[in-house]
Design an enzyme around this catalytic site. Structure first.
Site, PDB file in Angstrom:
ATOM      1  N   ASP B 222      57.609  -8.365  24.400  1.00 19.21           N
ATOM      2  CA  ASP B 222      58.023  -8.138  25.787  1.00 19.21           C
ATOM      3  C   ASP B 222      57.655  -9.344  26.659  1.00 19.21           C
ATOM      4  O   ASP B 222      58.478  -9.853  27.417  1.00 19.21           O
ATOM      5  CB  ASP B 222      57.359  -6.858  26.321  1.00 19.21           C
ATOM      6  CG  ASP B 222      57.683  -6.633  27.783  1.00 19.21           C
ATOM      7  OD1 ASP B 222      58.814  -6.208  28.084  1.00 19.21           O
ATOM      8  OD2 ASP B 222      56.814  -6.901  28.638  1.00 19.21           O
ATOM      9  N   LYS B 226      60.067 -12.121  28.629  1.00 19.88           N
ATOM     10  CA  LYS B 226      59.935 -12.412  30.062  1.00 19.88           C
ATOM     11  C   LYS B 226      59.683 -13.895  30.332  1.00 19.88           C
ATOM     12  O   LYS B 226      60.286 -14.474  31.233  1.00 19.88           O
ATOM     13  CB  LYS B 226      58.816 -11.550  30.664  1.00 19.88           C
ATOM     14  CG  LYS B 226      59.242 -10.095  30.832  1.00 19.88           C
ATOM     15  CD  LYS B 226      58.070  -9.213  31.216  1.00 19.88           C
ATOM     16  CE  LYS B 226      58.539  -7.787  31.482  1.00 19.88           C
ATOM     17  NZ  LYS B 226      57.404  -6.834  31.487  1.00 19.88           N
TER      18      LYS B 226
END
Lengths: 347, 347
Positions: B222, B226
């Protein structure tokens, strides 16, 4: 698009801004279609220039470096007062960079009023006018269909006012908390290392961080002006620095610092604005903060602001180790937003 | 101006966004002259709606609350796929809120491509497309003269992309460092209080902070997505999450945490992007931070990003104690910027 500027007040920030214009000239033309010309420069003690064509900023810098004065620049040299320069200059934007008068915000307020009256857009890095006369100046700007911008008034060029206006649209600001005065924050940091207050204050003067009169920092006047500017613009406070509940740090002793540390806290000089019914309460005071505070790491000349909102919760923006270019950048950033606004409203 | 939306993906964020539209309706009309209508809603397992007139968002919410499905809404109910809905909907803006696929960013990329092809503006809160296909999608948007916006992809609605675009114009971004994954930050915070990793992970699942598969958080996927999205947009990296030098936190033990603390440091899961000649190097790894780090107070589900620039030094933005409305607000914030852009470019 060509934007022509009159720069009133030409100290460190003004000169750095001029260097930045030169450095970013190609970028501005290529990416923003923006050609910026400076038609007038007004200094307090080093002479002034007024022209109907672009001044040569390199030559201005040379004159100031070599002779410490602009009288040798050429026939553009003038004895006109700042107000007369504003009235006689054919600029699109007046850039107000004079020094702060904490008692009433003058003469900057008059400079700005006159420029707005003459339908010039205004950019200022002087917190006085925003702390003392924001509502009046903003409504004057609206009535003349020009913009008043002031990003450089709080936390140098760190986006605060522009951040809220452009990226937090529709959010209601419910509370502001900040460490807004570098000098007092630096002093508190040095005291926590064992120095006395007097010693630390002398150091800030040696480093040229402090205001000419350091009591403006230590008694909280600078922070009071900044929290008032923030509260006026972001929360509609309609206030003045005199209405801030203000407690300075001049009385703090090594014992206070040590006692805070023994509790696992740090003393920080915190400015606040909070909604209370129809009013906005503002205060500046030393506070003990715990290590879970977003301000815990804000030491030395760093600064910070927490913005509490209805839709976006709590945001904090930190400016660490400020650099010389930042307040100058605030002016450039404001100028780019004005150019966007003109483009959008004149099509 | 009326803006008509198609919302593809209608989970917590979509429903919260719809409530926000209702709540801010008067404000939008009064302050922005903006009337927003939703013409289509596509859910993965609860049915879909397609109409040529504004859907009744209150009725949509009632159906979902009462029946857990949209099939009873009325003749607007449809079995069309998301792509068919996009192709057959007369919307101005497609809002993409489907869940992340970390392997390739699909089907969100196809949804966005199709919408842009049809000259719809696009807003997404899904980081996949920006991490995997930003350059392609952005150039498609340009070629169709529409906007692609994605504030909600990193740090919920905290202004990051919009902050740089609107308030740091002309600054070059030289480095990014962030705590970008709430789950792993929460786990590290809980471990520092004495809990085991397994225990802390279970707690994040109970609190619905974690991704369905918590290894996406703990292995750094994740955070990798990002930092890639950030590096692609803000530094022109042209990268993918697979290229991130990625080290997770799943192997950290209580001993590591204790050893960090004994040195006066904290272990934080830090994502970085740094310029290295023509390239941008990205990494995600646990690091020991000292108490002067701006990330020191970023505990629990909070997150933070430091942006280093040429003209504006180092700025850090912290999001503390995120609230449910924030990602929904990101969509609204993007929508307002799109409205501004349309107004400015159609005059």
């Amino acid at each position: 698009m060509i934007l022509r500027l009159a720069i009133i007040g030409y100290g460190n920030v003004g000169r750095e801004f001029a260097r930045m214009l030169t450095r970013k000239r190609e970028w501005l033309i290529k990416n923003k279609g923006l050609d910026i010309e400076v038609l007038a420069i007004s200094t307090r003690s080093k002479g002034s220039l007024l022209s109907d064509r672009a001044l040569d900023l390199g030559k201005v810098e040379d004159e100031l470096e070599r002779n410490g004065h602009l009288r040798g620049y050429g026939r553009e040299s003038t004895d006109l007062s700042p107000l007369d320069i504003i009235d006689n200059c054919d600029a699109d934007v007046m850039v107000e960079l004079t020094t702060l008068d904490i008692r009433a915000g003058q003469p900057a307020i008059d400079h700005i009023s006159n420029a707005l009256q003459s339908k010039m857009h205004v950019i200022t890095a002087n917190k006085g006018p925003i702390a003392f006369a924001y509502d009046k100046l903003e409504s004057l700007a609206r009535s003349r269909n020009v913009k008043l911008r002031f990003e450089g008034t709080v936390m140098d060029g760190t986006p605060i006012f522009n951040l809220v206006e452009k990226t937090l649209q529709g959010c209601e600001i419910t509370r502001l908390e900040g460490i807004l005065n570098s000098t007092s924050n630096y002093v508190l940091t040095e005291m926590s290392k064992g120095r006395t207050l007097d010693d630390a204050v002398k150091e800030t003067q040696r480093l040229s961080i402090a205001e000419a009169d350091p009591s403006l920092d230590l008694d909280g006047w600078d922070a009071a002006a900044k929290i008032t500017a923030l509260a006026n613009v972001l929360m509609g406070a309609g206030s003045t620095p005199q209405k801030v509940d203000r407690k300075g740090i001049a009385d703090l002793s090594q014992d206070d610092i040590a006692s805070a540390r023994s509790e696992g806290t740090k003393i920080k000089f915190v400015a606040r604005a909070e909604r209370n019914g129809p009013n906005v309460l503002t205060s500046v005071a030393p506070e003990r903060l715990r290590s879970d505070s977003p301000f815990w790491s804000v030491d030395g000349t760093s600064s910070a602001l927490t913005i509490s909102t209805d839709l976006m919760g709590e945001l904090t923006i930190l400016e660490t180790r400020p650099v010389l270019t930042q307040t100058a950048y605030a002016v450039l950033s404001d100028l780019l937003l004005i150019a966007e606004w003109i483009r959008c409203n004149s099509l």
